[in-house]
Design an enzyme around this catalytic site. Structure first.
Site, PDB file in Angstrom:
ATOM      1  N   HIS A 146     -57.429   7.228  30.768  1.00  0.00           N
ATOM      2  CA  HIS A 146     -56.998   5.882  30.397  1.00  0.00           C
ATOM      3  C   HIS A 146     -55.552   5.914  29.946  1.00  0.00           C
ATOM      4  O   HIS A 146     -55.057   6.933  29.461  1.00  0.00           O
ATOM      5  CB  HIS A 146     -57.905   5.230  29.350  1.00  0.00           C
ATOM      6  CG  HIS A 146     -57.971   5.915  28.014  1.00  0.00           C
ATOM      7  ND1 HIS A 146     -58.197   7.251  27.846  1.00  0.00           N
ATOM      8  CD2 HIS A 146     -57.870   5.410  26.755  1.00  0.00           C
ATOM      9  CE1 HIS A 146     -58.239   7.552  26.550  1.00  0.00           C
ATOM     10  NE2 HIS A 146     -58.028   6.444  25.877  1.00  0.00           N
ATOM     11  N   HIS A 153     -60.918   2.698  14.703  1.00  0.00           N
ATOM     12  CA  HIS A 153     -62.085   2.447  15.548  1.00  0.00           C
ATOM     13  C   HIS A 153     -62.549   3.680  16.318  1.00  0.00           C
ATOM     14  O   HIS A 153     -63.710   3.760  16.704  1.00  0.00           O
ATOM     15  CB  HIS A 153     -61.788   1.312  16.531  1.00  0.00           C
ATOM     16  CG  HIS A 153     -60.750   1.656  17.563  1.00  0.00           C
ATOM     17  ND1 HIS A 153     -59.397   1.519  17.349  1.00  0.00           N
ATOM     18  CD2 HIS A 153     -60.878   2.141  18.828  1.00  0.00           C
ATOM     19  CE1 HIS A 153     -58.735   1.886  18.426  1.00  0.00           C
ATOM     20  NE2 HIS A 153     -59.602   2.279  19.339  1.00  0.00           N
TER      21      HIS A 153
END
Length: 315
Positions: free
Chosen positions: A179, A115
């Site tokens: 993140h 992705h």
């Protein structure tokens, strides 16, 4: 030759664990702006820098970066599966020219992507087969990680090599910013997990579904404030974006692997895709930022950013 750039964060949780409607509307507006920018620029070739999440690259062989002359998407987290429309001739030309510039580039004749590569192509172009692309993997997860100046030098070499193609080229950076998602690590991993990280055994559909549900639950816990992952760091994220906007790329050479991980979390090194892309754009001449958007999105476990930049016509 004309060049431009889009920096775009990605997350497998987009559309599955979204933030409140107002924040989502701001994000959608920024993405729509980037899509309009790309449509107006109308690239003849996209050079796409993206990471992998142990779907295509494993510890059995883990290059710091790798250029594909052919690529196939696996379709994780509901992303599009199938072959990317790779411009193999352009890819081979870029690979040779980059090697000629003294960069030890790895080349894949059959790259597997996830992705991280697919989302920007879906978001900006509507699919993985809509525009000729040269996919370039940048390792941002698997340790040990090399110094940041090597990524900048690599991006510079790609940018210098673009001139020979005489095309309108769009550089895309996919990933980041701060993140700390639940990505497995080799150190301390139980034997089954370690073997998967090293050998790259394809998971069964049930195993993949279980892993994706684990990430989705992590996003729910993170947004609820009950997760133990490193918090999103807007101060650090905006420092990174300031560096790109001010074209102060030489300052990146002083960034350390440890500093990035401490400030931005375990997957902050996806910012390496941005470093490579901006270095490529800078190698073609001075540039200017047209747009910059940033929001911390705990639901996506990401500091989410969208930027656009073009050559400076006054250079």
């Amino acid at each position: 030759m004309t060049t431009a750039l889009v920096g775009l964060s990605h997350s497998p949780l987009i559309g599955k664990n979204d933030p409140d409607p107002d924040k989502l509307a701001r994000i959608d507006a920024a993405v729509k702006n980037a899509r309009a920018f790309v449509r107006k620029f109308d690239p003849e070739l996209v050079v796409l820098y993206a990471p992998d999440h142990y779907n295509g690259f494993f510890y059995k062989e883990m290059p710091p970066f790798c250029l594909a002359t052919e690529a196939h998407a696996i379709g994780d987290f509901g992303s599009q599966a199938g072959p990317l429309s790779v411009d193999s001739a352009a890819a081979r030309s870029l690979a040779q020219s980059t090697l000629d510039r003294g960069i030890d580039l790895t080349v894949s004749a059959r790259m597997i992507v996830d992705h991280g590569f697919v989302q920007p192509l879906e978001v900006l172009f509507g699919g993985i087969d809509r525009v000729p692309v040269v996919p370039i993997f940048i390792n941002g997860v698997a340790t040990p990680l090399g110094p940041l100046h090597r990524i900048r030098s690599f991006g510079t070499a790609i940018g210098e090599s673009i001139a020979a193609l005489d095309k309108r080229v769009l550089f895309i950076a996919s990933g980041g910013l701060s993140h700390d998602p639940p990505v497995p690590t080799l150190d301390g991993a139980p034997p089954r997990v370690a073997d998967a990280l090293i050998e790259g055994h394809a998971p069964t559909p049930e195993q993949r579904a279980k892993g994706e549900e684990r990430v989705l639950q992590a996003g729910r816990d993170y947004a609820a404030g009950i997760a133990t992952m490193i918090p999103i760091n807007p101060t650090w994220d905006n420092h990174v974006l300031d560096t790109f906007e001010n074209a102060d790329l030489a300052a990146i050479d002083d960034w350390t692997v440890q500093w990035m991980g401490t400030e931005g979390g375990g997957s902050a090194h996806e910012v390496r895709t941005w470093i490579a892309a901006y270095a490529s754009l800078a190698a073609t001449g001075k540039y200017r930022t047209l747009s910059r958007f940033y929001e911390p999105v705990p639901e996506w476990i990401a500091g989410f950013a969208v930027t656009t930049a073009v050559e400076d016509e006054h250079r």
